[in-house]
Design an enzyme around this catalytic site. Structure first.
Site, PDB file in Angstrom:
ATOM      1  N   SER A 141      -4.632   5.703   5.477  1.00 55.46           N
ATOM      2  CA  SER A 141      -3.576   5.052   4.681  1.00 55.46           C
ATOM      3  C   SER A 141      -3.107   6.065   3.648  1.00 55.46           C
ATOM      4  CB  SER A 141      -4.178   3.832   3.972  1.00 55.46           C
ATOM      5  OG  SER A 141      -3.324   3.380   2.927  1.00 55.46           O
ATOM      6  N   TYR A 154     -10.741  -0.357  -0.981  1.00 61.44           N
ATOM      7  CA  TYR A 154      -9.843   0.169   0.057  1.00 61.44           C
ATOM      8  C   TYR A 154      -9.580   1.657  -0.176  1.00 61.44           C
ATOM      9  CZ  TYR A 154      -5.783  -0.081   3.281  1.00 61.44           C
ATOM     10  OH  TYR A 154      -4.895   0.090   4.324  1.00 61.44           O
ATOM     11  N   LYS A 158     -10.721   4.575   2.337  1.00 58.21           N
ATOM     12  CA  LYS A 158      -9.726   5.413   3.015  1.00 58.21           C
ATOM     13  C   LYS A 158      -9.848   6.882   2.601  1.00 58.21           C
ATOM     14  CE  LYS A 158      -7.646   2.081   5.396  1.00 58.21           C
ATOM     15  NZ  LYS A 158      -7.783   2.000   6.862  1.00 58.21           N
TER      16      LYS A 158
HETATM   17  P1  NAD Z   1      -3.791  -6.496  10.682  1.00 58.43           P
HETATM   18  O1  NAD Z   1      -4.451  -7.448   9.754  1.00 58.43           O
HETATM   19  O2  NAD Z   1      -2.465  -6.831  11.281  1.00 58.43           O
HETATM   20  O3  NAD Z   1      -4.770  -6.160  11.895  1.00 58.43           O
HETATM   21  C1  NAD Z   1      -6.125  -5.874  11.679  1.00 58.43           C
HETATM   22  C2  NAD Z   1      -6.843  -5.851  13.009  1.00 58.43           C
HETATM   23  O4  NAD Z   1      -8.218  -5.571  12.761  1.00 58.43           O
HETATM   24  C3  NAD Z   1      -6.807  -7.196  13.740  1.00 58.43           C
HETATM   25  O5  NAD Z   1      -6.744  -6.966  15.134  1.00 58.43           O
HETATM   26  C4  NAD Z   1      -8.155  -7.812  13.361  1.00 58.43           C
HETATM   27  O6  NAD Z   1      -8.620  -8.777  14.298  1.00 58.43           O
HETATM   28  C5  NAD Z   1      -9.015  -6.572  13.368  1.00 58.43           C
HETATM   29  N1  NAD Z   1     -10.250  -6.724  12.624  1.00 58.43           N
HETATM   30  C6  NAD Z   1     -10.438  -7.143  11.353  1.00 58.43           C
HETATM   31  N2  NAD Z   1     -11.760  -7.165  11.069  1.00 58.43           N
HETATM   32  C7  NAD Z   1     -12.408  -6.728  12.185  1.00 58.43           C
HETATM   33  C8  NAD Z   1     -13.763  -6.537  12.516  1.00 58.43           C
HETATM   34  N3  NAD Z   1     -14.746  -6.797  11.645  1.00 58.43           N
HETATM   35  N4  NAD Z   1     -14.067  -6.091  13.756  1.00 58.43           N
HETATM   36  C9  NAD Z   1     -13.104  -5.857  14.676  1.00 58.43           C
HETATM   37  N5  NAD Z   1     -11.783  -6.022  14.406  1.00 58.43           N
HETATM   38  C10 NAD Z   1     -11.463  -6.453  13.177  1.00 58.43           C
HETATM   39  O7  NAD Z   1      -3.747  -5.124   9.871  1.00 58.43           O
HETATM   40  P2  NAD Z   1      -2.829  -3.821  10.008  1.00 58.43           P
HETATM   41  O8  NAD Z   1      -1.904  -3.807   8.871  1.00 58.43           O
HETATM   42  O9  NAD Z   1      -2.312  -3.647  11.382  1.00 58.43           O
HETATM   43  O10 NAD Z   1      -3.920  -2.703   9.690  1.00 58.43           O
HETATM   44  C11 NAD Z   1      -4.467  -1.858  10.670  1.00 58.43           C
HETATM   45  C12 NAD Z   1      -5.009  -0.618   9.989  1.00 58.43           C
HETATM   46  O11 NAD Z   1      -3.938   0.080   9.364  1.00 58.43           O
HETATM   47  C13 NAD Z   1      -6.040  -0.897   8.891  1.00 58.43           C
HETATM   48  O12 NAD Z   1      -7.063   0.061   8.929  1.00 58.43           O
HETATM   49  C14 NAD Z   1      -5.230  -0.758   7.627  1.00 58.43           C
HETATM   50  O13 NAD Z   1      -6.016  -0.398   6.536  1.00 58.43           O
HETATM   51  C15 NAD Z   1      -4.280   0.350   8.014  1.00 58.43           C
HETATM   52  N6  NAD Z   1      -3.060   0.412   7.214  1.00 58.43           N
HETATM   53  C16 NAD Z   1      -2.204  -0.636   7.165  1.00 58.43           C
HETATM   54  C17 NAD Z   1      -1.064  -0.516   6.382  1.00 58.43           C
HETATM   55  C18 NAD Z   1      -0.043  -1.606   6.286  1.00 58.43           C
HETATM   56  O14 NAD Z   1       0.870  -1.476   5.462  1.00 58.43           O
HETATM   57  N7  NAD Z   1      -0.121  -2.661   7.063  1.00 58.43           N
HETATM   58  C19 NAD Z   1      -0.821   0.647   5.663  1.00 58.43           C
HETATM   59  C20 NAD Z   1      -1.730   1.686   5.738  1.00 58.43           C
HETATM   60  C21 NAD Z   1      -2.846   1.560   6.524  1.00 58.43           C
END
Ligand code: NAD
Length: 259
Positions: A141, A154, A158
């Site tokens: 991130s 977080y 990260k």
């Molecule tokens: P999301 O909530 O849409 O999806 C998260 C996924 O992780 C889901 O499939 C959920 O079922 C799974 N998950 C959660 N806990 C779990 C566990 N214990 N075991 C297995 N699976 C698990 O989130 P997202 O926004 O798509 O985030 C995905 C990644 O991207 C994360 O690592 C997040 O930190 C990172 N990220 C997201 C953003 C953003 O703006 N959305 C920005 C930077 C980084």
């Protein structure tokens, strides 16, 4: 790297992970989905991603449990014979000041957003080293590069993930294995939706106003990055042009970390 690859994408039942899994499946790669959700919804995703002929399965391993991560990798190797690409994407969020942060949320965020990537890499590396090829992409991130208030766990996880990425890259630099981190800014997924709702409630804003405020505070481009764009970046790192890119971060952050 062979034409059709075997790919594990953790946390791929939603958001960014699903976008990445879709992109690999669309190329005909074999994809192991992972993440939580309603069984019927997951079955529909498996069918959708496999409709073009890709071998797509789902493994329910909980990324907070090291034994389940080891089992996931073991089963995937048994089924497909090898693992070419691992995308450590599963992640959760919780926002609170450090003095108010529930210790159990700290533990969960560190386990899923950081330790899971260690357990995954630990399990897949011996096979990749034996074959002299492999790609590991950790979805970090912008919070792996800079900080924001209220995101202690977080940001710590990260930043740790970016550090781990560099170590894996160095240890495997001469073995045909690359390891990189992608650092997205705002991507409109359920993880961020919760933060927009919280901001709308806290500041008595409409959802549109809360969304604009969220972007204006951090992203000069004032727009979200799409999961499909993150997926393209992952494909690039895992493709031939990514062969000598390792130990680095790729920010898709609308200028967030430029200022
Ligand atoms: P999301 O909530 O849409 O999806 C998260 C996924 O992780 C889901 O499939 C959920 O079922 C799974 N998950 C959660 N806990 C779990 C566990 N214990 N075991 C297995 N699976 C698990 O989130 P997202 O926004 O798509 O985030 C995905 C990644 O991207 C994360 O690592 C997040 O930190 C990172 N990220 C997201 C953003 C953003 O703006 N959305 C920005 C930077 C980084």
């Amino acid at each position: 790297m062979s034409q059709s690859r075997v790919v594990i994408v953790t946390g791929s039942t939603s958001g960014i992970g699903l976008g990445i899994a879709r992109a690999f499946a669309a190329r005909g790669d074999s994809v192991v989905l992972n993440g939580f959700g309603e069984p019927a919804a997951i079955a529909a995703l498996v069918a959708e991603l496999g409709a073009g002929g890709a071998r797509v399965t789902h493994d329910p391993a909980d990324m907070s449990k090291p034994a389940e991560i080891a089992r996931l990798v073991h089963d995937a190797e048994a089924r497909h014979g090898r693992i070419d690409v691992v995308v450590a994407n599963a992640g959760i969020q919780h926002t609170a000041r450090v003095e108010d942060f529930p210790p159990e949320r700290w533990d969960a965020i560190l386990a899923i957003n950081l330790s899971a990537a260690f357990h995954l890499a630990r399990a897949v590396l011996p096979g990749m080293q034996a074959r002299g090829q492999g790609r590991i992409v950790n979805i970090a991130s912008v919070h792996g590069l800079v900080a924001s208030a209220d995101k202690g766990a977080y940001v710590a996880a990260k930043h740790g993930l970016v550090g781990l990425t560099k170590v894996i890259a160095l240890e495997n630099a001469e073995r045909g294995i690359t390891c990189n981190a992608i650092c997205p800014g705002w991507v409109r997924t359920p993880l961020v939706e919760k933060q927009i709702v919280a901001r709308a409630e806290r500041e008595r804003l409409s959802m549109d106003e809360a969304q604009r405020a969220l972007l204006a505070e951090k992203e000069p481009t004032l727009r979200f990055t799409a999961p499909e764009d993150i997926a393209e970046a992952v494909l690039f790192l895992c493709g031939p042009a990514g062969g000598n890119i390792t130990g680095t971060t790729l920010a898709l952050d609308g200028g967030w970390t430029a200022r």
